[in-house]
Design a protein around this motif. Structure first.
Motif, PDB file in Angstrom:
ATOM      1  N   ASN A  50      35.703  46.220  47.707  1.00 43.65           N
ATOM      2  CA  ASN A  50      35.686  45.214  46.640  1.00 43.65           C
ATOM      3  C   ASN A  50      36.761  44.149  46.813  1.00 43.65           C
ATOM      4  O   ASN A  50      36.985  43.349  45.902  1.00 43.65           O
ATOM      5  CB  ASN A  50      35.870  45.904  45.284  1.00 43.65           C
ATOM      6  N   LEU A  51      37.434  44.151  47.956  1.00 47.97           N
ATOM      7  CA  LEU A  51      38.503  43.179  48.209  1.00 47.97           C
ATOM      8  C   LEU A  51      38.171  42.426  49.497  1.00 47.97           C
ATOM      9  O   LEU A  51      38.183  43.011  50.583  1.00 47.97           O
ATOM     10  CB  LEU A  51      39.860  43.877  48.334  1.00 47.97           C
ATOM     11  N   LYS A  52      37.896  41.164  49.361  1.00 45.76           N
ATOM     12  CA  LYS A  52      37.544  40.354  50.518  1.00 45.76           C
ATOM     13  C   LYS A  52      38.744  40.193  51.436  1.00 45.76           C
ATOM     14  O   LYS A  52      39.838  39.839  51.008  1.00 45.76           O
ATOM     15  CB  LYS A  52      37.042  38.980  50.055  1.00 45.76           C
ATOM     16  N   GLY A  53      38.520  40.455  52.726  1.00 46.84           N
ATOM     17  CA  GLY A  53      39.572  40.286  53.723  1.00 46.84           C
ATOM     18  C   GLY A  53      40.552  41.436  53.816  1.00 46.84           C
ATOM     19  O   GLY A  53      41.518  41.359  54.570  1.00 46.84           O
ATOM     20  N   THR A  64      45.362  47.444  56.000  1.00 48.33           N
ATOM     21  CA  THR A  64      46.154  46.405  55.340  1.00 48.33           C
ATOM     22  C   THR A  64      46.591  46.841  53.946  1.00 48.33           C
ATOM     23  O   THR A  64      47.701  46.525  53.507  1.00 48.33           O
ATOM     24  CB  THR A  64      45.352  45.101  55.246  1.00 48.33           C
ATOM     25  N   LEU A  65      45.734  47.591  53.261  1.00 46.60           N
ATOM     26  CA  LEU A  65      46.114  48.074  51.937  1.00 46.60           C
ATOM     27  C   LEU A  65      47.238  49.106  52.023  1.00 46.60           C
ATOM     28  O   LEU A  65      48.064  49.214  51.106  1.00 46.60           O
ATOM     29  CB  LEU A  65      44.908  48.692  51.231  1.00 46.60           C
ATOM     30  N   ALA A  66      47.284  49.858  53.104  1.00 44.35           N
ATOM     31  CA  ALA A  66      48.357  50.843  53.262  1.00 44.35           C
ATOM     32  C   ALA A  66      49.725  50.175  53.311  1.00 44.35           C
ATOM     33  O   ALA A  66      50.733  50.764  52.900  1.00 44.35           O
ATOM     34  CB  ALA A  66      48.120  51.675  54.511  1.00 44.35           C
ATOM     35  N   ASP A  67      49.774  48.936  53.825  1.00 43.32           N
ATOM     36  CA  ASP A  67      51.039  48.203  53.893  1.00 43.32           C
ATOM     37  C   ASP A  67      51.366  47.492  52.582  1.00 43.32           C
ATOM     38  O   ASP A  67      52.512  47.089  52.382  1.00 43.32           O
ATOM     39  CB  ASP A  67      50.990  47.170  55.020  1.00 43.32           C
ATOM     40  N   ALA A  75      49.965  35.899  43.222  1.00 41.75           N
ATOM     41  CA  ALA A  75      50.009  36.790  42.065  1.00 41.75           C
ATOM     42  C   ALA A  75      48.634  37.356  41.749  1.00 41.75           C
ATOM     43  O   ALA A  75      48.493  38.549  41.435  1.00 41.75           O
ATOM     44  CB  ALA A  75      50.564  36.029  40.859  1.00 41.75           C
ATOM     45  N   ALA A  76      47.600  36.511  41.848  1.00 42.82           N
ATOM     46  CA  ALA A  76      46.242  36.983  41.579  1.00 42.82           C
ATOM     47  C   ALA A  76      45.810  38.017  42.611  1.00 42.82           C
ATOM     48  O   ALA A  76      45.144  39.010  42.272  1.00 42.82           O
ATOM     49  CB  ALA A  76      45.276  35.803  41.564  1.00 42.82           C
ATOM     50  N   GLY A  77      46.166  37.801  43.860  1.00 43.29           N
ATOM     51  CA  GLY A  77      45.801  38.759  44.899  1.00 43.29           C
ATOM     52  C   GLY A  77      46.470  40.106  44.689  1.00 43.29           C
ATOM     53  O   GLY A  77      45.848  41.158  44.868  1.00 43.29           O
ATOM     54  N   ALA A  78      47.738  40.102  44.308  1.00 41.10           N
ATOM     55  CA  ALA A  78      48.435  41.364  44.045  1.00 41.10           C
ATOM     56  C   ALA A  78      47.800  42.111  42.883  1.00 41.10           C
ATOM     57  O   ALA A  78      47.639  43.335  42.926  1.00 41.10           O
ATOM     58  CB  ALA A  78      49.909  41.087  43.765  1.00 41.10           C
ATOM     59  N   ALA A  79      47.413  41.370  41.832  1.00 41.20           N
ATOM     60  CA  ALA A  79      46.765  42.013  40.682  1.00 41.20           C
ATOM     61  C   ALA A  79      45.409  42.599  41.070  1.00 41.20           C
ATOM     62  O   ALA A  79      45.055  43.710  40.649  1.00 41.20           O
ATOM     63  CB  ALA A  79      46.609  40.999  39.554  1.00 41.20           C
TER      64      ALA A  79
END
Length: 202
Positions: A127-130, A135-138, A160-164
């Motif tokens: 559900n996360l583009k790119g 990458t999420l592990a980092d 900020a939106a990407g982190a949320a």
């Protein structure tokens, strides 16, 4: 020297200036009196200021390039934003299930590990583009609130939106998996109860 009645004199009856302030105690140990303690030297501020004035060019050559390098590195780094999603871990609804402190802590620790597991990252990345599991592990970390039954899912990103989005996706993926597992447990329990009820009716 000879010692009589607690006083000390040199054998030849003369005193030296270096010994003038030396007081002998009763056990023969010599100590300096108030006048024998050397005075602290005053701080010469003018001398230090003069040294700074003489070496101002050297100080300038060191401070200015170092400050400029720090500013350039800070400007070249991309800003990093952090977002936190909180998961409340409720107490067990089953009255027969244990609720001791050790069991609760073990449950919280298990949830923390599952949140940062590769499988959960893989499901969240859909559900996360790119984004991918690697990458999420980092970018994602999970921690247990020491004062409450709350798991903090902390995500970092260059916006900020990407982190949320990342924090919410990882938390939502875990909760969806837990919800499906809970539904399967309820279905199995229902099947067992229906079978037992049928046996009783028979």
């Amino acid at each position: 020297y000879d010692q009589k009645e607690g006083s000390s004199t040199l054998a030849d009856g003369t005193f030296r200036k270096a010994m003038a302030d030396l007081v002998m105690t009763g056990n023969g140990v010599g100590t300096y009196g108030p006048t024998g303690v050397p005075a602290d030297e005053p701080i010469e501020v003018g001398r230090y200021l003069g040294a700074l004035r003489r070496s101002w060019l050297l100080v300038l050559l060191i401070v200015v390039p170092l400050t400029a390098a720090v500013v350039l590195v800070s400007l070249s780094l991309a800003p990093t934003y952090r977002a936190t999603a909180k998961i409340l871990v409720e107490s067990a609804a089953d009255p027969l299930q244990t609720r001791d402190v050790e069991s609760v802590e073990r449950r919280l620790a298990t949830i923390q590990v599952l949140l940062t597991a590769r499988e959960n990252f893989r499901r969240a990345a859909r559900n996360l583009k790119g984004e991918r599991a690697t990458t999420l592990a980092d970018k994602v970390d999970a921690s247990v609130d020491p004062r409450a039954n709350i798991i903090n899912v902390v995500a970092t990103d260059d916006s900020a939106a990407g982190a949320a989005r990342i924090a919410n996706a990882v938390a939502t993926s875990f909760l969806a998996t837990e919800r499906r597992a809970e539904r399967r447990r309820l279905d199995r329990a229902r099947t067992t109860l229906l079978r037992a009820l049928a046996d009783l009716e028979g």
